[in-house]
Scaffold this motif. Structure first.
Motif, mmCIF file in Angstrom:
data_model
loop_
_atom_site.group_PDB
_atom_site.id
_atom_site.type_symbol
_atom_site.label_atom_id
_atom_site.label_comp_id
_atom_site.label_asym_id
_atom_site.label_seq_id
_atom_site.Cartn_x
_atom_site.Cartn_y
_atom_site.Cartn_z
ATOM 1 N N PHE A 123 0.828 -1.206 0.000
ATOM 2 C CA PHE A 123 0.000 0.000 0.000
ATOM 3 C C PHE A 123 0.864 1.257 0.000
ATOM 4 O O PHE A 123 0.520 2.266 -0.622
ATOM 5 C CB PHE A 123 -0.932 0.004 1.216
ATOM 6 N N GLU A 124 1.997 1.199 0.710
ATOM 7 C CA GLU A 124 2.868 2.366 0.843
ATOM 8 C C GLU A 124 3.426 2.820 -0.502
ATOM 9 O O GLU A 124 3.828 3.982 -0.660
ATOM 10 C CB GLU A 124 4.028 2.079 1.795
ATOM 11 N N ALA A 125 3.452 1.914 -1.477
ATOM 12 C CA ALA A 125 4.014 2.259 -2.787
ATOM 13 C C ALA A 125 3.023 3.018 -3.672
ATOM 14 O O ALA A 125 3.404 3.534 -4.723
ATOM 15 C CB ALA A 125 4.479 0.993 -3.509
ATOM 16 N N LEU A 126 1.767 3.091 -3.239
ATOM 17 C CA LEU A 126 0.760 3.772 -4.050
ATOM 18 C C LEU A 126 0.953 5.283 -3.984
ATOM 19 O O LEU A 126 1.144 5.855 -2.913
ATOM 20 C CB LEU A 126 -0.648 3.412 -3.576
ATOM 21 N N SER A 127 0.890 5.925 -5.125
ATOM 22 C CA SER A 127 1.035 7.375 -5.201
ATOM 23 C C SER A 127 -0.335 8.045 -5.093
ATOM 24 O O SER A 127 -1.371 7.387 -5.263
ATOM 25 C CB SER A 127 1.684 7.766 -6.534
ATOM 26 N N PRO A 128 -0.379 9.360 -4.823
ATOM 27 C CA PRO A 128 -1.669 10.073 -4.850
ATOM 28 C C PRO A 128 -2.397 9.903 -6.178
ATOM 29 O O PRO A 128 -3.626 9.821 -6.206
ATOM 30 C CB PRO A 128 -1.255 11.533 -4.612
ATOM 31 N N GLU A 129 -1.639 9.825 -7.276
ATOM 32 C CA GLU A 129 -2.268 9.618 -8.586
ATOM 33 C C GLU A 129 -2.924 8.245 -8.659
ATOM 34 O O GLU A 129 -4.032 8.093 -9.202
ATOM 35 C CB GLU A 129 -1.237 9.755 -9.700
ATOM 36 N N LEU A 131 -4.126 6.542 -6.109
ATOM 37 C CA LEU A 131 -5.326 6.602 -5.269
ATOM 38 C C LEU A 131 -6.446 7.366 -5.959
ATOM 39 O O LEU A 131 -7.630 7.033 -5.806
ATOM 40 C CB LEU A 131 -4.992 7.258 -3.923
ATOM 41 N N SER A 132 -6.092 8.389 -6.738
ATOM 42 C CA SER A 132 -7.118 9.191 -7.404
ATOM 43 C C SER A 132 -7.898 8.362 -8.419
ATOM 44 O O SER A 132 -9.069 8.654 -8.686
ATOM 45 C CB SER A 132 -6.494 10.411 -8.085
ATOM 46 N N THR A 133 -7.273 7.320 -8.979
ATOM 47 C CA THR A 133 -7.994 6.476 -9.935
ATOM 48 C C THR A 133 -9.035 5.616 -9.238
ATOM 49 O O THR A 133 -9.902 5.045 -9.902
ATOM 50 C CB THR A 133 -7.031 5.575 -10.740
ATOM 51 N N ALA A 134 -8.947 5.517 -7.899
ATOM 52 C CA ALA A 134 -9.981 4.841 -7.106
ATOM 53 C C ALA A 134 -10.876 5.865 -6.427
ATOM 54 O O ALA A 134 -11.609 5.541 -5.498
ATOM 55 C CB ALA A 134 -9.344 3.933 -6.065
ATOM 56 N N CYS A 135 -10.790 7.132 -6.893
ATOM 57 C CA CYS A 135 -11.618 8.233 -6.382
ATOM 58 C C CYS A 135 -11.338 8.536 -4.918
ATOM 59 O O CYS A 135 -12.244 8.870 -4.149
ATOM 60 C CB CYS A 135 -13.101 7.952 -6.602
#
Length: 257
Positions: A123-129, A131-135
């Protein structure tokens, strides 16, 4: 209950089974944007993001076989190897609901988000971008907002909210699927609303004929109620049976980033 979703007919075209597609992309004015290879599973929305086109504007992708839906993959649409596609900007009419404001965004997680939702790793590797694709957006002060579920979440609780093996993750997935289905219904039938005196703003619909209001996804359901039909007859209103080309194209983009 979710609204009945209109079925969409798609023309059958030969599709590449595997591998990449070599695209020659022409943008807006017809000038060549570039030639490059993308996986055949690339969606129209992902291609638009790859080209870094301005947010808040409507674009459609056309190719020899027709037009791509925003969430449709190149392979599913029948775009073949060494294809030419054209990116066309289309105006956003004032009567069209604004995504993120009047209706939710269509939820289209990218590869990194889909991997986490499936296995719960990194999870820590996920960027804000990502996360934005999951709204999902960061609000600061260790707070996040899930725009699909319309709730604020502590950042520490976000992994459980998104991972599909958790109860909250399953609820999030079901909400995303419901939103996508409801938006899909609007993309096909939403053109009818303004001809019936109905408008969607701030995720609520309002009917000028009946003076009624409700949640955005119930707007088309309202058109079927007896009170609304009675008001149509009383006012001698005769909505068209088919959309104009402008309406068809504009509503096909509802909810898309």
């Amino acid at each position: 209950h979710s609204p009945c979703m209109a079925s969409r007919s798609r023309s059958r075209s030969p599709v590449p089974a595997h591998g990449d597609i070599c695209l020659s992309v022409r943008q807006l004015s017809g000038e060549l944007q570039g030639t490059f290879s993308v996986p055949s599973t690339t969606t129209a929305g992902a291609l638009l993001r790859h080209l870094q086109l301005p947010a808040g504007e409507l674009f459609c992708i056309v190719f020899a076989g027709g037009r791509l839906a925003h969430h449709q993959s190149l392979a599913a649409a029948g775009v073949l190897d060494k294809s030419e596609v054209t990116i066309v900007r289309t105006p956003r009419p004032e009567w069209l609901p604004t995504p993120g404001l009047d209706v939710p965004y269509y939820v289209e997680p990218n590869y990194a988000m889909r991997e986490f939702m499936s296995n719960g790793h990194c999870f820590e590797a996920l960027s804000p971008e990502d996360l934005s694709t999951a709204c999902v957006e960061h609000l600061g002060d260790e707070k996040c907002r899930c725009n699909s579920c319309d709730i604020e979440i502590d950042a520490a609780d976000l992994p459980g909210h998104l991972y599909r093996s958790h109860d909250r993750g399953r609820q999030h997935r079901m909400m995303c699927e419901f939103i996508n289905d409801a938006l899909g219904y609007l993309q096909v039938e939403g053109w009818k609303l303004r001809h019936h005196g109905v408008q969607i703003t701030w995720k609520r619909y309002r009917c000028d004929l009946c003076k009624g209001t409700g949640t955005w996804w119930k707007a088309l359901v309202h058109l079927q109620c007896s009170t609304h039909h009675g008001n149509l007859c009383r006012l001698d209103m005769h909505p068209p049976a088919e959309p104009s080309n402008e309406e068809r194209v504009a509503w096909a983009n509802v909810g898309l980033q």
